[in-house]
Design a protein around this motif. Structure first.
Motif, PDB file in Angstrom:
ATOM      1  N   LEU A 256       0.829  -1.201   0.000  1.00 51.02           N
ATOM      2  CA  LEU A 256       0.000   0.000   0.000  1.00 51.02           C
ATOM      3  C   LEU A 256       0.866   1.255   0.000  1.00 51.02           C
ATOM      4  N   VAL A 257       1.803   1.330   0.920  1.00 51.07           N
ATOM      5  CA  VAL A 257       2.636   2.524   1.043  1.00 51.07           C
ATOM      6  C   VAL A 257       3.480   2.744  -0.206  1.00 51.07           C
ATOM      7  N   ASP A 258       3.945   1.656  -0.816  1.00 46.68           N
ATOM      8  CA  ASP A 258       4.794   1.770  -2.003  1.00 46.68           C
ATOM      9  C   ASP A 258       4.049   2.351  -3.201  1.00 46.68           C
ATOM     10  N   ARG A 259       2.741   2.372  -3.141  1.00 42.29           N
ATOM     11  CA  ARG A 259       1.971   2.956  -4.247  1.00 42.29           C
ATOM     12  C   ARG A 259       2.041   4.477  -4.234  1.00 42.29           C
ATOM     13  N   GLY A 260       2.504   5.043  -3.145  1.00 37.21           N
ATOM     14  CA  GLY A 260       2.542   6.497  -3.014  1.00 37.21           C
ATOM     15  C   GLY A 260       1.322   6.990  -2.263  1.00 37.21           C
ATOM     16  N   LEU A 261       1.536   7.980  -1.401  1.00 40.96           N
ATOM     17  CA  LEU A 261       0.464   8.476  -0.537  1.00 40.96           C
ATOM     18  C   LEU A 261       0.037   9.876  -0.950  1.00 40.96           C
ATOM     19  N   GLU A 262      -1.251  10.074  -0.969  1.00 37.58           N
ATOM     20  CA  GLU A 262      -1.828  11.394  -1.209  1.00 37.58           C
ATOM     21  C   GLU A 262      -2.454  11.899   0.077  1.00 37.58           C
ATOM     22  N   GLN A 263      -2.454  13.231   0.252  1.00 38.48           N
ATOM     23  CA  GLN A 263      -3.063  13.822   1.433  1.00 38.48           C
ATOM     24  C   GLN A 263      -4.268  14.659   1.053  1.00 38.48           C
ATOM     25  N   SER A 264      -5.285  14.626   1.925  1.00 41.10           N
ATOM     26  CA  SER A 264      -6.498  15.396   1.652  1.00 41.10           C
ATOM     27  C   SER A 264      -7.167  15.781   2.966  1.00 41.10           C
ATOM     28  N   TRP A 265      -7.660  17.025   3.007  1.00 39.28           N
ATOM     29  CA  TRP A 265      -8.432  17.482   4.156  1.00 39.28           C
ATOM     30  C   TRP A 265      -9.855  16.955   4.035  1.00 39.28           C
ATOM     31  N   VAL A 266     -10.297  16.222   5.042  1.00 46.51           N
ATOM     32  CA  VAL A 266     -11.646  15.641   5.014  1.00 46.51           C
ATOM     33  C   VAL A 266     -12.261  15.749   6.401  1.00 46.51           C
ATOM     34  N   THR A 267     -13.493  16.207   6.452  1.00 49.30           N
ATOM     35  CA  THR A 267     -14.275  16.229   7.689  1.00 49.30           C
ATOM     36  C   THR A 267     -15.096  14.955   7.775  1.00 49.30           C
ATOM     37  N   LEU A 268     -14.996  14.262   8.895  1.00 50.89           N
ATOM     38  CA  LEU A 268     -15.816  13.080   9.150  1.00 50.89           C
ATOM     39  C   LEU A 268     -16.861  13.407  10.211  1.00 50.89           C
ATOM     40  N   CYS A 269     -18.036  12.829  10.076  1.00 49.36           N
ATOM     41  CA  CYS A 269     -19.058  13.017  11.097  1.00 49.36           C
ATOM     42  C   CYS A 269     -19.860  11.732  11.262  1.00 49.36           C
ATOM     43  N   CYS A 270     -20.432  11.588  12.442  1.00 49.24           N
ATOM     44  CA  CYS A 270     -21.167  10.376  12.800  1.00 49.24           C
ATOM     45  C   CYS A 270     -22.651  10.568  12.535  1.00 49.24           C
ATOM     46  N   VAL A 271     -23.297   9.510  12.082  1.00 56.67           N
ATOM     47  CA  VAL A 271     -24.736   9.569  11.851  1.00 56.67           C
ATOM     48  C   VAL A 271     -25.489   9.780  13.158  1.00 56.67           C
ATOM     49  N   SER A 272     -24.859   9.475  14.297  1.00 57.54           N
ATOM     50  CA  SER A 272     -25.493   9.672  15.606  1.00 57.54           C
ATOM     51  C   SER A 272     -25.404  11.122  16.085  1.00 57.54           C
ATOM     52  N   ASN A 273     -24.799  11.980  15.303  1.00 53.08           N
ATOM     53  CA  ASN A 273     -24.652  13.371  15.706  1.00 53.08           C
ATOM     54  C   ASN A 273     -25.997  14.082  15.685  1.00 53.08           C
ATOM     55  N   GLU A 274     -26.432  14.553  16.843  1.00 50.11           N
ATOM     56  CA  GLU A 274     -27.664  15.331  16.899  1.00 50.11           C
ATOM     57  C   GLU A 274     -27.442  16.718  16.303  1.00 50.11           C
ATOM     58  N   VAL A 275     -28.541  17.404  15.987  1.00 51.06           N
ATOM     59  CA  VAL A 275     -28.426  18.779  15.506  1.00 51.06           C
ATOM     60  C   VAL A 275     -27.701  19.601  16.575  1.00 51.06           C
ATOM     61  N   GLY A 276     -26.613  20.249  16.173  1.00 45.21           N
ATOM     62  CA  GLY A 276     -25.807  21.014  17.112  1.00 45.21           C
ATOM     63  C   GLY A 276     -24.788  20.192  17.867  1.00 45.21           C
ATOM     64  N   GLY A 277     -24.658  18.900  17.535  1.00 40.97           N
ATOM     65  CA  GLY A 277     -23.773  18.006  18.266  1.00 40.97           C
ATOM     66  C   GLY A 277     -22.312  18.156  17.881  1.00 40.97           C
ATOM     67  N   ASP A 278     -21.457  17.413  18.620  1.00 41.66           N
ATOM     68  CA  ASP A 278     -20.013  17.554  18.425  1.00 41.66           C
ATOM     69  C   ASP A 278     -19.353  16.293  17.886  1.00 41.66           C
ATOM     70  N   LEU A 279     -20.134  15.365  17.342  1.00 40.07           N
ATOM     71  CA  LEU A 279     -19.542  14.151  16.781  1.00 40.07           C
ATOM     72  C   LEU A 279     -19.104  14.408  15.340  1.00 40.07           C
ATOM     73  N   ILE A 280     -18.224  15.368  15.202  1.00 39.62           N
ATOM     74  CA  ILE A 280     -17.720  15.771  13.893  1.00 39.62           C
ATOM     75  C   ILE A 280     -16.350  16.398  14.102  1.00 39.62           C
ATOM     76  N   SER A 281     -15.412  16.093  13.210  1.00 40.39           N
ATOM     77  CA  SER A 281     -14.051  16.602  13.340  1.00 40.39           C
ATOM     78  C   SER A 281     -13.423  16.694  11.955  1.00 40.39           C
ATOM     79  N   ASN A 282     -12.339  17.446  11.880  1.00 45.59           N
ATOM     80  CA  ASN A 282     -11.695  17.691  10.591  1.00 45.59           C
ATOM     81  C   ASN A 282     -10.184  17.578  10.723  1.00 45.59           C
ATOM     82  N   THR A 283      -9.561  16.876   9.775  1.00 49.69           N
ATOM     83  CA  THR A 283      -8.105  16.779   9.758  1.00 49.69           C
ATOM     84  C   THR A 283      -7.638  16.436   8.354  1.00 49.69           C
TER      85      THR A 283
END
Length: 501
Positions: A256-283
């Motif tokens: 996998l690593v030998d194929r070369g690595l790409e980087q991308s900014w992506v925000t992930l969030c959980c389906v359990s996140n209520e409106v206004g909730g904090d189950l979401i992060s970005n890196t």
């Protein structure tokens, strides 16, 4: 033969409970010494998670949030104490019946370690040995006449000695949970061809109280179904790809690593996140494009899903369209410029922009099957969740908080909005029943991350409701309809009430 006097019930209960805890402590020690992933306590907890209906699990998450796993472990420990104490009372009255009771209690952890993916024959041996320790301690202490005749101080001293020994032994076991440290050592030694990416310019609106656009790994939200993360060294990791493909393929970590690595900014969030909730992060994530791997194996044209499976047995179905349409869907090996943390999927996980994690973000991924949605049900879809989980257009007010008091005059209101892989076109804020007013948006590097926003408010004295809504780049306005998280994510406008003084 003169019948021995039996300990009083209360003392027998205490001794029986401590005997069970001592057995659990020995199990923790043996688990650490043998570098086994699951101790009996954790195996029972994971079995409870596996057997819990989705609706019940959702209510539990709503009620206690991120405390669900620690509370589950506490519950298993309390159950051990109560059942062990009851068996102690029984063994004091009728030794054979009490021994049988302790053996029966060992059946539950034994079944758990044999059925959970992280269990093994070694785990089963640990359960048996811990049960033997429990019975030996209980019989030795409860067959004596001393606990009816000795004073309270002596009894408490002996209980304290046994309790302290249990804590020490169990603590050493957890400390020696060296399977984890061995994997951490392997992780620390990795030299991957990526560096720590700089935070893009212009992503912050400069309002105190708005969550940082870039989430540190330590603060990144975590929701999964395992109490103890799978422990896989990079040299032991493989990804088997099979199913509706032209040819099967097995990838190693080096492949996998030998194929070369790409980087991308992506925000992930959980389906359990209520409106206004904090189950979401970005890196920023680094890895190999999933599309490239799928192109290599040759996906059959009538396939529409990828069933991915974690090392702990968890699985999910991801629409193939979301993996092959050019978005930055990755087999990720880095997070924020470093190898993935163990709890976030080390050595390899999936990251797919635009989908909730329950249908895409498989951690510790070890198997892919190219297939059709009609031919399987995955972990959460079996529990009543929708088979496909596109992220909904959402927004959140970070400051001020609900219930805050703010001074009259100019007040900065700020927060975040997201619609991964569509992007946010606009954010609007409304006070009470007034008009929707446009907010100022910060910059973002792509459409796959959240965006910060701010709005200046001329606040007047009184109580006021502040609401926010977002519009994505497809032109869809965030709905005001309030709905819970099941089956495919919560909806509604995040609203806070503040008092202007």
């Amino acid at each position: 033969m003169t019948e021995q006097r039996r300990p009083v019930a209360a003392r027998a209960f205490v001794i029986g409970a401590l005997a069970s805890l001592a057995g659990a402590g020995v199990a923790e020690l043996l688990t650490g010494l043998t570098r086994t992933r699951l101790s009996p306590i954790l195996a029972i907890g994971e079995s409870v998670i596996e057997l819990t209906p989705g609706a019940v699990a959702e209510r539990a998450i709503d009620a206690v949030g991120r405390l669900d796993k620690p509370l589950l472990v506490v519950g298993v420990v309390i159950g051990t104490i109560l059942l062990g104490g009851a068996a102690g009372v029984l063994i004091a009255r009728h030794r054979a019946a009490g021994v049988v009771a302790y053996i029966a209690l060992a059946v539950v952890p034994l079944a758990a370690v044999l059925t959970e993916p992280g269990g093994s024959s070694g785990s089963a041996v640990i359960v048996v040995l811990s049960a033997v320790v429990t019975v030996v301690i209980a019989v030795a202490m409860l067959s004596s006449t001393r606990y009816e005749s000795v004073g309270r101080r002596t009894f408490l001293r002996d209980v304290a000695i046994l309790g302290t020994a249990t804590v020490v032994v169990g603590g050493i076991g957890r400390w020696m949970g060296a399977a984890f440290s061995a994997v951490e050592d392997a992780r620390d030694k990795l030299k991957l061809p990526v560096g720590k990416a700089a935070t893009p310019e212009g992503v912050a609106v400069g309002v105190d109280g708005v969550e940082s656009w870039r989430t540190s790994p330590g603060d990144f939200y975590r929701i999964d179904t395992t109490l103890a993360p799978p422990l896989i060294k990079p040299e032991d990791w493989e990804l088997r790809i099979h199913g509706m493909v032209d040819h099967e393929l097995t990838l190693t970590y080096d492949d996998l690593v030998d194929r070369g690595l790409e980087q991308s900014w992506v925000t992930l969030c959980c389906v359990s996140n209520e409106v206004g909730g904090d189950l979401i992060s970005n890196t920023v994530w680094g890895g190999v494009p999933i599309k490239d791997v799928l192109d290599e194996v040759g996906v059959h044209p009538d396939a529409d899903a990828l069933l991915s499976t974690s090392d702990d047995g968890w699985n999910c179905g991801t629409p193939l369209a979301a993996l092959t349409d050019g978005r930055d869907a990755l087999l990720a090996v880095t997070m924020d410029g470093e190898p993935l943390p163990v709890e976030h999927g080390f050595p390899v996980r999936m990251v797919v922009p635009g989908l909730y994690g329950y249908v895409s973000a498989t951690k510790w991924v070890v198997e892919w099957e190219v297939t059709r949605f009609a031919d399987f049900e995955a972990y959460w879809t079996e529990r009543g969740w929708a088979p496909e989980g596109p992220v909904k257009t959402q927004s959140r007010i970070d400051t001020p908080h609900d219930g805050d008091q703010v001074p009259s005059g100019r007040v900065a209101i700020g927060g975040v909005a997201w619609a991964q892989h569509r992007g946010i076109e606009a954010v609007e804020v409304r006070v009470d029943d007034g008009d929707w007013e446009p907010a100022e948006l910060a910059r973002v590097p792509n459409v796959d991350t959240w965006v910060q926003w701010k709005w200046e408010w001329d606040a007047e004295a009184g109580d006021h409701d502040i609401a926010v809504r977002a519009t994505d780049r497809d032109g869809d306005v965030q709905t005001s309809r309030t709905r819970g998280t099941v089956p495919d994510g919560a909806t509604g406008h995040h609203t806070v009430t503040v008092t202007v003084t």
